[in-house]
Design an enzyme around this catalytic site. Structure first.
Site, PDB file in Angstrom:
ATOM      1  N   GLY A 102      83.958  62.609  -2.750  1.00  0.00           N
ATOM      2  CA  GLY A 102      82.995  63.171  -1.808  1.00  0.00           C
ATOM      3  C   GLY A 102      83.366  62.688  -0.417  1.00  0.00           C
ATOM      4  O   GLY A 102      83.662  61.501  -0.208  1.00  0.00           O
ATOM      5  N   ALA A 103      83.368  63.623   0.543  1.00  0.00           N
ATOM      6  CA  ALA A 103      83.900  63.323   1.874  1.00  0.00           C
ATOM      7  C   ALA A 103      83.253  62.088   2.525  1.00  0.00           C
ATOM      8  O   ALA A 103      83.965  61.170   2.966  1.00  0.00           O
ATOM      9  CB  ALA A 103      83.756  64.561   2.763  1.00  0.00           C
ATOM     10  N   ASP A 124      84.111  69.443   3.182  1.00  0.00           N
ATOM     11  CA  ASP A 124      85.059  68.337   3.365  1.00  0.00           C
ATOM     12  C   ASP A 124      85.654  68.317   4.762  1.00  0.00           C
ATOM     13  O   ASP A 124      86.149  67.288   5.220  1.00  0.00           O
ATOM     14  CB  ASP A 124      86.181  68.427   2.327  1.00  0.00           C
ATOM     15  N   ASN A 142      85.826  73.363   1.520  1.00  0.00           N
ATOM     16  CA  ASN A 142      85.070  72.622   0.494  1.00  0.00           C
ATOM     17  C   ASN A 142      85.763  72.827  -0.851  1.00  0.00           C
ATOM     18  O   ASN A 142      86.777  73.520  -0.957  1.00  0.00           O
ATOM     19  CB  ASN A 142      83.620  73.126   0.469  1.00  0.00           C
ATOM     20  N   LYS A 143      85.176  72.258  -1.876  1.00  0.00           N
ATOM     21  CA  LYS A 143      85.756  72.297  -3.219  1.00  0.00           C
ATOM     22  C   LYS A 143      86.192  73.696  -3.623  1.00  0.00           C
ATOM     23  O   LYS A 143      85.486  74.668  -3.348  1.00  0.00           O
ATOM     24  CB  LYS A 143      84.717  71.738  -4.211  1.00  0.00           C
TER      25      LYS A 143
END
Ligand code: MRU
Length: 369
Positions: free
Chosen positions: A54-55, A244, A254-255
């Protein structure tokens, strides 16, 4: 975040000079382990191999990694080496770069003997900032959920879809995408969360679901491919994801799979929100697809899957033919035009655009900071 009667952060110091404690996320939800990071190499491994992830959390872990490194070697070479090694662990989330730069700026001018303590204190400061940022994202995001609740027939739950884990376990506390959910739920709003499983590492199925279950938030785990179908049938009122790295004009990395959810949401007029702590903004970039480095992770994360057998043992099994190759890009970029709800920041909700971010962060935008 409470687990049973114990309030946890995801990372915490254990006194200056001592190792740093983390929740090891690799085996959730089936095993909850707390482990100690004692050296720079431990911090590198924990970030690269996703014991923490997680960022925002990898940013804080990075600065604790600098502290651990300086305990062993506090000269300039020790500081530079720690910075380089930690920066190389994961390339996409900008929080790591941001936090390490902040550490170097603060620590480099100090006498060698003062450096480890300064890094230790800075890590704690950034951790506290993260908690407050996420709490405020929750305050602003909660208003959005409550407005949707008010527009629905009385007593009907607000259905929220989320991807990956942008929760408590991706941050120091609260989470970003989950903070509005926790705060609305705690305030009495009826809601239900569709949890994308988020292959290949299943951060949704294993981590977001674990969090929501512990907090008592109604939720249902779905396969990544189900979201579009649910949207077509009016079963999703809003999407909230994490990020992110967000460019200065609002493109969101992001993911992997976030982009496809945004396309489906756009096609079905479902508002798409991104919970965005300001340290996740990369003010130097404007083209997410061309400029953001996308982490390529091990093919084994795709070819194998880990879980608990019915007899309680844990196992990793292979799910693809021995002859097949697997590719594993870990993030994708969602263009700003698909972020129809907006960016939920600690300062309020911004349109996903330069002008939107500029309004809330004029100084940062101007400085390219
Ligand atoms: O690869 P991961 O698990 O570190 O990816 C995490 C995400 O994509 C999150 O959505 C993002 O870091 C935001 S966390 C608040």
């Amino acid at each position: 975040m409470k687990l049973g009667n114990h309030a946890y952060r995801t990372i915490w110091p254990d006194g200056f000079g001592n190792p740093v404690k983390i929740i090891d996320q690799r085996f959730l939800p089936h095993r909850f382990d707390v482990v100690a990071l004692d050296t720079l190499a431990d911090a590198e491994t924990a970030i690269r191999d996703m014991w923490v992830r997680g960022a925002p959390l990898i940013g804080v872990t990075g600065v604790y990694g600098v502290y651990l490194a300086l305990r062993a070697q506090n000269d300039d070479a020790g500081l530079t080496g720690a910075h380089e090694r930690l920066l190389a662990t994961r390339p996409t989330a900008v929080n790591l770069r941001w936090a390490l730069q902040r550490a170097v700026q603060k620590i480099a001018p100090l006498a060698a003997a003062d450096r480890a303590l300064a890094a230790y204190q800075l890590a704690a400061e950034i951790a506290d900032e993260d908690v407050e940022i996420n709490r405020m994202i929750g305050v602003h995001g909660r208003d959005v959920i409550e407005a949707i609740a008010a527009s629905k027939p009385a007593g009907e739950a607000v259905n929220i879809l989320t991807h990956c884990n942008a929760g408590w376990l991706a941050t120091v506390d609260w989470g970003t995408a989950t903070s509005p959910i926790y705060q609305a739920h705690d305030g009495g709003t009826s809601l239900h969360v569709w949890v994308d499983e988020t292959r290949p590492r299943n951060q949704g199925a294993s981590i977001t679901a674990f969090e929501l279950a512990n907090h008592g938030v109604p939720h249902t785990v779905i396969v990544d491919n189900a979201g579009g179908h649910l949207m077509q049938h009016g079963q999703v009122d809003m999407v909230i994801t994490g990020t992110d790295r967000t460019t200065a004009n609002g493109h969101v990395c992001n993911k992997i799979g976030t982009y496809l959810k945004a396309l489906a949401a756009f096609d079905n007029a479902v508002p798409f929100y991104v919970a965005l702590p300001s340290p996740t903004i990369d003010w130097s970039l404007t083209d997410g697809v061309a400029q953001i480095p996308i982490e390529e992770r091990s093919a084994r994360e795709v070819s194998h899957i880990w879980g608990r057998l019915d007899d309680g043992r844990h196992a990793e099994v292979k799910i693809i033919p021995d002859e097949s190759a697997a590719a594993n890009p870990a993030f994708d970029v969602t263009p700003a035009r698909l972020i129809t709800g907006g960016l939920i920041t600690e300062r309020g909700i911004a349109a996903a655009s330069s002008a939107g971010l500029q309004k809330l962060f004029p100084a940062e935008q101007r400085n390219g900071a």
